[in-house]
Write a protein that holds these residues in place. Sequence first.
Motif, PDB file in Angstrom:
ATOM      1  N   ASP A 115       0.832  -1.211   0.000  1.00 28.66           N
ATOM      2  CA  ASP A 115       0.000   0.000   0.000  1.00 28.66           C
ATOM      3  C   ASP A 115       0.868   1.263   0.000  1.00 28.66           C
ATOM      4  N   ALA A 116       1.976   1.222   0.741  1.00 28.52           N
ATOM      5  CA  ALA A 116       2.878   2.381   0.767  1.00 28.52           C
ATOM      6  C   ALA A 116       3.509   2.601  -0.606  1.00 28.52           C
ATOM      7  N   ILE A 117       3.867   1.518  -1.285  1.00 26.70           N
ATOM      8  CA  ILE A 117       4.413   1.634  -2.643  1.00 26.70           C
ATOM      9  C   ILE A 117       3.364   2.215  -3.579  1.00 26.70           C
ATOM     10  N   HIS A 118       2.131   1.732  -3.451  1.00 28.30           N
ATOM     11  CA  HIS A 118       1.039   2.236  -4.300  1.00 28.30           C
ATOM     12  C   HIS A 118       0.828   3.729  -4.068  1.00 28.30           C
ATOM     13  N   ALA A 119       0.843   4.152  -2.786  1.00 25.36           N
ATOM     14  CA  ALA A 119       0.645   5.570  -2.467  1.00 25.36           C
ATOM     15  C   ALA A 119       1.807   6.413  -2.991  1.00 25.36           C
ATOM     16  N   ALA A 154      -3.458   4.394  -0.155  1.00 30.45           N
ATOM     17  CA  ALA A 154      -4.239   4.476  -1.394  1.00 30.45           C
ATOM     18  C   ALA A 154      -5.125   3.255  -1.526  1.00 30.45           C
ATOM     19  N   THR A 155      -6.324   3.457  -1.982  1.00 35.34           N
ATOM     20  CA  THR A 155      -7.233   2.344  -2.197  1.00 35.34           C
ATOM     21  C   THR A 155      -6.896   1.681  -3.520  1.00 35.34           C
ATOM     22  N   PRO A 156      -6.551   0.388  -3.493  1.00 36.16           N
ATOM     23  CA  PRO A 156      -6.188  -0.299  -4.735  1.00 36.16           C
ATOM     24  C   PRO A 156      -7.336  -0.362  -5.707  1.00 36.16           C
ATOM     25  N   PRO A 157      -7.016  -0.565  -6.996  1.00 35.50           N
ATOM     26  CA  PRO A 157      -8.070  -0.700  -8.005  1.00 35.50           C
ATOM     27  C   PRO A 157      -9.063  -1.787  -7.613  1.00 35.50           C
ATOM     28  N   GLY A 158     -10.315  -1.478  -7.769  1.00 36.22           N
ATOM     29  CA  GLY A 158     -11.356  -2.447  -7.455  1.00 36.22           C
ATOM     30  C   GLY A 158     -11.881  -2.321  -6.034  1.00 36.22           C
TER      31      GLY A 158
END
Length: 299
Positions: free
Chosen positions: A210-214, A293-297
């Motif tokens: 999640d940190a990588i996604h953000a 960040a909320t992942p896709p879906g």
Amino acid sequence: MNAEASTIVDPQQAYPPSPVVIDRPTDDLFEFVAACQELRRRVVDAHQAQVDHARVTLGRQLSAEGRQVSAAALREAARWQVHSQRRRSADQELAGMHPPGQLLHDAEQHDDTELYRRREQALALLLSDQAASPVHLVPEVLADREHACRQQALLVDDQTQLTNELARLGGVRGLLSHRRVRQLHADLAELDRLLLEVQAEIGRQQALLDAIHAADANRHAWLADHQTILHEGAAAVAVLTRRLLALANPPGCPQPVLEVDLDHPMGHDPLTPPAPLPVPAPAARVQVAAAPATPPGHG
């Protein structure tokens, strides 16, 4: 452990041992902040590993050429080499941006000095802290998470077998059965402890994802706010590359050159310090909140 020892239920739902990228966002702020700190440490460690690898490789190359250099000079040359690799990667990112045709036409009208200036402005953005992204760590994190998920699946299987055996011994009397029941309770308690550790590890790996996604979302937001400079730099890189390839491949060239290094189109000595580069005008800083960040879906 309860005497009846029912099957332990994963409070976060069971994770099947399958390669899932992100199946649920991290909702624990402490875990998320800890993950961000760990990512920063991993990025620093990865950079140092690159420098160490470059130092060893360069040392072998120079030794094969019969050149002797001090350890300090070799370390400095390794740092230059890693920085040069980062600049080439940024050039490749610019080359993949496909700027509008009008910008390409405009770039064709300028000389190389102006095009290099535009390139430097774009590189300054791509190599800035705001544009840093730990996306390259995703395969490593996924592998660790997959390993933890497989461990959890094995523990749940063991737990189910012991629980079933305990249920079969429920109506059996005698000293041996009593000792076995006590052993089963102890084994199940240990499985309880191991499952909690594995589930915590899965949560930690999820927080890292999640940190990588953000961080990547922040990077895209930062670059989007400077799209004009980046597209001008992309056009400059395209035109400079085309011009240098034309020079490197004159008519009748027996072995065509397919790529060029824009910093060193004629090659360079790895022990020679890089030439000072023009300092581009600083771009306005944009702060993007780094939140889970909320992942896709999952929006």
